[in-house]
Design an enzyme around this catalytic site. Structure first.
Site, PDB file in Angstrom:
ATOM      1  N   LYS A 173       0.862  -1.181   0.000  1.00 35.43           N
ATOM      2  CA  LYS A 173       0.000   0.000   0.000  1.00 35.43           C
ATOM      3  C   LYS A 173       0.904   1.238   0.000  1.00 35.43           C
ATOM      4  CE  LYS A 173      -1.610   2.914   2.597  1.00 35.43           C
ATOM      5  NZ  LYS A 173      -1.508   4.052   1.676  1.00 35.43           N
ATOM      6  N   ALA A 214       1.953   5.331  -0.351  1.00 34.37           N
ATOM      7  CA  ALA A 214       1.378   6.579   0.170  1.00 34.37           C
ATOM      8  C   ALA A 214       0.448   7.194  -0.870  1.00 34.37           C
ATOM      9  CB  ALA A 214       2.498   7.550   0.518  1.00 34.37           C
ATOM     10  N   GLU A 236      10.154   1.187  10.180  1.00 36.33           N
ATOM     11  CA  GLU A 236      11.153   2.229   9.871  1.00 36.33           C
ATOM     12  C   GLU A 236      10.443   3.550  10.081  1.00 36.33           C
ATOM     13  OE1 GLU A 236      14.254   1.751   9.234  1.00 36.33           O
ATOM     14  OE2 GLU A 236      14.323  -0.375   8.754  1.00 36.33           O
ATOM     15  N   LEU A 237      10.735   4.225  11.177  1.00 34.17           N
ATOM     16  CA  LEU A 237       9.919   5.372  11.585  1.00 34.17           C
ATOM     17  C   LEU A 237      10.705   6.689  11.492  1.00 34.17           C
ATOM     18  CD1 LEU A 237       8.211   3.519  14.578  1.00 34.17           C
ATOM     19  CD2 LEU A 237       7.468   3.647  12.196  1.00 34.17           C
ATOM     20  N   CYS A 278      13.982  10.719   6.281  1.00 32.16           N
ATOM     21  CA  CYS A 278      14.048  10.337   7.698  1.00 32.16           C
ATOM     22  C   CYS A 278      15.475  10.456   8.203  1.00 32.16           C
ATOM     23  CB  CYS A 278      13.548   8.916   7.866  1.00 32.16           C
ATOM     24  SG  CYS A 278      14.396   7.777   6.756  1.00 32.16           S
ATOM     25  N   GLU A 297      10.713  16.472  13.924  1.00 34.00           N
ATOM     26  CA  GLU A 297      11.255  16.238  12.588  1.00 34.00           C
ATOM     27  C   GLU A 297      10.886  17.442  11.713  1.00 34.00           C
ATOM     28  OE1 GLU A 297       9.617  12.561  11.074  1.00 34.00           O
ATOM     29  OE2 GLU A 297      11.511  12.032  10.155  1.00 34.00           O
TER      30      GLU A 297
HETATM   31  P1  NAD Z   1       2.797   8.578   7.364  1.00 30.03           P
HETATM   32  O1  NAD Z   1       3.054   7.826   8.620  1.00 30.03           O
HETATM   33  O2  NAD Z   1       1.818   9.663   7.393  1.00 30.03           O
HETATM   34  O3  NAD Z   1       2.329   7.566   6.212  1.00 30.03           O
HETATM   35  C1  NAD Z   1       3.060   6.422   5.866  1.00 30.03           C
HETATM   36  C2  NAD Z   1       2.135   5.414   5.218  1.00 30.03           C
HETATM   37  O4  NAD Z   1       1.152   5.001   6.156  1.00 30.03           O
HETATM   38  C3  NAD Z   1       1.374   5.943   4.014  1.00 30.03           C
HETATM   39  O5  NAD Z   1       1.255   4.921   3.061  1.00 30.03           O
HETATM   40  C4  NAD Z   1       0.026   6.290   4.608  1.00 30.03           C
HETATM   41  O6  NAD Z   1      -1.005   6.263   3.656  1.00 30.03           O
HETATM   42  C5  NAD Z   1      -0.137   5.182   5.612  1.00 30.03           C
HETATM   43  N1  NAD Z   1      -1.038   5.498   6.721  1.00 30.03           N
HETATM   44  C6  NAD Z   1      -1.302   6.697   7.265  1.00 30.03           C
HETATM   45  N2  NAD Z   1      -2.185   6.573   8.283  1.00 30.03           N
HETATM   46  C7  NAD Z   1      -2.474   5.255   8.380  1.00 30.03           C
HETATM   47  C8  NAD Z   1      -3.300   4.492   9.248  1.00 30.03           C
HETATM   48  N3  NAD Z   1      -4.011   5.043  10.213  1.00 30.03           N
HETATM   49  N4  NAD Z   1      -3.354   3.162   9.066  1.00 30.03           N
HETATM   50  C9  NAD Z   1      -2.626   2.579   8.103  1.00 30.03           C
HETATM   51  N5  NAD Z   1      -1.819   3.242   7.262  1.00 30.03           N
HETATM   52  C10 NAD Z   1      -1.739   4.572   7.394  1.00 30.03           C
HETATM   53  O7  NAD Z   1       4.237   9.060   6.888  1.00 30.03           O
HETATM   54  P2  NAD Z   1       4.591   9.948   5.603  1.00 30.03           P
HETATM   55  O8  NAD Z   1       4.159  11.339   5.883  1.00 30.03           O
HETATM   56  O9  NAD Z   1       4.115   9.279   4.358  1.00 30.03           O
HETATM   57  O10 NAD Z   1       6.177   9.840   5.585  1.00 30.03           O
HETATM   58  C11 NAD Z   1       6.999  10.636   6.345  1.00 30.03           C
HETATM   59  C12 NAD Z   1       7.461   9.913   7.583  1.00 30.03           C
HETATM   60  O11 NAD Z   1       8.094   8.686   7.219  1.00 30.03           O
HETATM   61  C13 NAD Z   1       8.500  10.683   8.364  1.00 30.03           C
HETATM   62  O12 NAD Z   1       8.261  10.597   9.739  1.00 30.03           O
HETATM   63  C14 NAD Z   1       9.805   9.962   8.016  1.00 30.03           C
HETATM   64  O13 NAD Z   1      10.829  10.112   8.962  1.00 30.03           O
HETATM   65  C15 NAD Z   1       9.345   8.564   7.889  1.00 30.03           C
HETATM   66  N6  NAD Z   1      10.277   7.788   7.079  1.00 30.03           N
HETATM   67  C16 NAD Z   1      11.069   6.879   7.713  1.00 30.03           C
HETATM   68  C17 NAD Z   1      11.996   6.152   6.984  1.00 30.03           C
HETATM   69  C18 NAD Z   1      12.873   5.153   7.671  1.00 30.03           C
HETATM   70  O14 NAD Z   1      13.458   4.329   6.967  1.00 30.03           O
HETATM   71  N7  NAD Z   1      13.016   5.165   9.000  1.00 30.03           N
HETATM   72  C19 NAD Z   1      12.108   6.350   5.598  1.00 30.03           C
HETATM   73  C20 NAD Z   1      11.284   7.293   4.982  1.00 30.03           C
HETATM   74  C21 NAD Z   1      10.362   7.998   5.754  1.00 30.03           C
END
Ligand code: NAD
Length: 487
Positions: free
Chosen positions: A184, A186, A260-261, A294, A391
Site C-alpha cells: 500500500k 502513500a 522504519e519510523l 528520515c 522532525e
Molecule cells: P505517514 O506515517 O503519514 O504515512 C506512511 C504510510 O502510512 C502511508 O502509506 C500512509 O497512507 C499510511 N497510513 C497513514 N495513516 C495510516 C493508518 N491510520 N493506518 C494505516 N496506514 C496509514 O508518513 P509519511 O508522511 O508518508 O512519511 C513521512 C514519515 O516517514 C517521516 O516521519 C519519516 O521520517 C518517515 N520515514 C522513515 C523512513 C525510515 O526508513 N526510518 C524512511 C522514509 C520515511
C-alpha cells in the site's frame, strides 16, 4: 490522467489496482487525485482500494505464496535480477514520474531510482544465500537444525518521500525469502509504486506474488488486512505516530512487525573537523531529497571555535541552491510535498526565531505556484526551540553551538528518536568514541549519507524495529524452524 503525466510515463503509467494478474478499478469505483507539488495541479486520478479489494488482494497473495515459496532460490534470484535490469532500463521515465508526483529535483529522483534498483540487485544476490545452521546439542544427544522459512503474506506500507526506494527495499527481500506481498503506497505518490508493479510483472514475477493497492482509506484497508489470517508480516515505513497505531493493530493477531519510523538526526562538527568535508557532508545529510528524508540532519551541533565559519559556508551553499519545479533540469531544490508541510516548517522556523535564533539565510516560504520553502540556515538556536525536538522534513538547518563535547553528545541523545547520527572530525579515534556513544541505529563518520542496500538500515528507540537492507533485511521475512534430530 493528464497529458503531463502521460508524457513522462510512456507505457508505464498505471492508475488502477494491481491484484493478481489484472489491473482493476476499486470495487466501489472510488478514485482520488494525485497532485504535482511543483504546481499544485492534478496529474492523475488513481483507484482507491476498498476493504473488499484488500480482502481480495490478501486472498490472491495467499494463493500465490504457496507456489512462490517452493520455487528455487535461483529462480527467485533470476526474477529479481530481471527486475533490477528493467528498473535501470526505465530509470529516466521512473525518475521523471518520481519527480512529478513527489516534487523532488530530477537529480535526487535519478539517484533514488538507482538506489531503488540496487535493492533488486542486492536481493537477487542474497536470494541464494538464505543460510540455516546446524549444531550439536550441548548434551551430544542430537543435532539442532535451523531452517529459515518464508514468513507468509507480507503487508508493505510505504511513505511518499522515497516512492521508489521504499517499495523496492521491502519487495526485494520479501520476494527473495519466498513471500508474496500486498503493497500500500502513500496516497501522495502512488504512481511510482504502480509503475514498479508493472515492471515486476514484466520481470516474470508470477501473478499474485506482488499486489499494489493505493487507497485513500488507509486506516480501514490496512486494519482489514492486518486482521486477515494469511498476513504474517507488516513492514511499515512512515511516521512514528502511525507506526505506534499499527503496532497496536498488529498485536491482536501477533503479526511480526518491521518498523522504519521518524528521525531527529544530530550532526556533530568537532573542533578539528575538515570544514570542506563537513559542509559538503552537511549539504548531503540535510538537503538530499530537499530535507524530506528520515535520515535528514535535523540538528547541527558545531564546536564554537569553527561555528562562525561553518555557519557562513553552509548558508552560502544553501543560498545558492536553485529552487524550482522538480522536473526542471536546472532545479536543485524542489517544493515540499503539500501545503501542510510548508506550514509545519514555517511554524518551526518562526518558533526558533521568536526564541532568539539568528537567520543566516532564508527563513520564509516562497510565494509562487506550488509549495516551496526557502533553503534556510538558523544559527545559535536555543535548546528549547521546537525545531530541535520535532522532525523538520524541509530545507532548514538549525545550528547549535557547543564547547563541551560530552554535553553535545548528551544533547544529541536527548530525543525519543534514534535513527541516524553524523560526526565530523579528523581524529578517527575521537570519532569512533562519539559514534559509539551516540544512540542511533546508524552513524555517518565523516560521511553525509549512510544509505546502502548492502547495509542494515534502521533505528533504535522510537525510530523503529528491525532492519532493511543487508542480509538482515532478508531475515525480517523469514522465520526460524528448529528441528531436533538424531542420526
Ligand atoms: P505517514 O506515517 O503519514 O504515512 C506512511 C504510510 O502510512 C502511508 O502509506 C500512509 O497512507 C499510511 N497510513 C497513514 N495513516 C495510516 C493508518 N491510520 N493506518 C494505516 N496506514 C496509514 O508518513 P509519511 O508522511 O508518508 O512519511 C513521512 C514519515 O516517514 C517521516 O516521519 C519519516 O521520517 C518517515 N520515514 C522513515 C523512513 C525510515 O526508513 N526510518 C524512511 C522514509 C520515511
Amino acid at each position: 490522467m493528464t497529458a503531463t503525466a502521460a508524457a513522462f510515463s510512456d507505457a508505464q503509467l498505471r492508475t488502477d489496482l494491481l491484484i493478481g494478474d489484472s489491473w482493476s478499478p476499486a470495487s466501489d469505483g472510488s478514485r482520488f487525485d494525485v497532485t504535482d507539488p511543483s504546481t499544485g495541479k492534478v496529474i492523475a486520478s488513481v483507484a482507491s482500494a476498498s476493504v473488499d479489494d484488500a480482502g481480495r488482494a490478501v486472498e490472491v497473495a495467499d494463493r500465490a505464496r504457496h507456489e512462490w515459496s517452493r520455487t528455487s532460490p535461483r529462480e527467485r534470484s533470476d526474477v529479481l535480477r530481471a527486475a533490477f535490469e528493467l528498473v535501470i532500463e526505465h530509470r529516466e521515465e521512473l525518475a521523471r514520474l518520481v519527480s512529478l508526483e513527489n516534487g523532488k529535483a530530477l537529480a535526487d529522483a535519478r539517484a533514488e531510482v538507482t538506489y531503488a534498483a540496487e535493492f533488486f540487485r542486492w536481493y537477487s544476490e542474497e536470494a541464494v544465500r538464505v543460510l540455516g545452521t546446524v549444531q550439536t546439542a550441548p548434551a551430544g544427544t542430537n543435532r539442532i537444525l535451523v531452517l529459515r522459512e518464508p514468513i507468509g503474506v507480507a503487508l508493505l506500507i510505504t511513505p511518499w518521500n522515497f516512492p521508489a526506494a521504499m517499495a523496492t527495499r521491502k519487495i526485494g527481500p520479501a520476494l527473495a525469502a519466498g513471500c508474496s506481498v500486498v503493497l500500500k503506497p502513500a496516497s501522495d505518490t502512488p504512481l511510482t509504486a504502480l509503475a514498479i508493479g508493472a515492471l515486476l510483472q514484466e520481470a516474470g514475477v508470477p501473478h499474485g506474488v506482488v499486489n499494489v493497492l493505493p487507497s485513500r482509506r488507509s486506516g480501514a484497508v490496512v486494519s482489514a488486512m492486518l486482521d486477515s489470517t494469511p498476513v504474517r508480516k507488516l513492514s511499515f515505513t512512515g511516521s512514528t505516530e502511525v507506526g505506534r497505531t499499527l503496532l497496536r493493530g498488529a498485536a491482536d493477531r501477533v503479526v511480526s512487525c518491521s518498523m522504519e519510523l521518524g528521525g531527529n538526526a544530530p550532526f556533530l562538527v568537532l573542533a578539528d573537523a575538515d570544514l570542506d568535508a563537513a559542509v559538503a557532508g552537511a549539504m548531503l545529510a540535510k538537503m538530499r531529497n530537499g530535507g524530506e528524508a528520515c535520515t535528514a540532519a535535523n540538528r547541527f551541533y558545531v564546536h564554537e571555535s569553527v561555528a562562525d565559519e561553518f555557519a557562513a559556508r553552509l548558508a552560502e551553499a544553501m543560498s545558492q541552491l536553485r529552487v524550482g519545479p522538480g522536473t526542471d533540469e536546472s532545479t536543485r531544490l524542489g517544493p515540499l510535498i503539500n501545503p501542510e508541510a510548508v506550514a509545519t516548517v514555517d511554524r518551526l522556523v518562526t518558533d526558533a526565531v521568536d526564541r532568539g535564533a539568528i537567520v543566516r539565510t532564508g527563513g520564509h516560504a516562497l510565494v509562487r505556484p506550488g509549495w516551496y520553502y526557502a533553503p534556510t540556515v538558523l544559527d545559535a538556536v536555543p535548546a528549547d526551540a521546537s525545531i530541535l525536538h520535532e522532525e523538520i522534513f524541509g530545507p532548514v538547518a538549525p545550528i547549535v553551538r557547543f564547547t563541551d563535547l560530552d554535553a553535545a553528545i548528551h544533547a544529541a541523545n536527548d530525543t525519543e528518536y534514534g535513527l541516524v547520527s553524523y560526526v565530523y572530525t579528523r581524529d578517527v579515534a575521537a570519532g569512533m568514541r562519539v559514534a559509539e556513544e551516540l544512540q542511533a541505529g546508524m552513524v555517518g563518520l565523516n560521511r553525509g549519507v549512510v544509505s546502502d542496500p548492502a547495509a542494515p538500515f534502521g533505528g533504535i528507540k522510537q525510530s523503529g524495529l528491525g532492519r532493511e537492507g543487508g542480509h538482515e533485511g532478508l531475515l525480517e521475512y523469514t522465520e526460524d524452524k528448529y528441528i531436533a534430530t538424531a542420526w
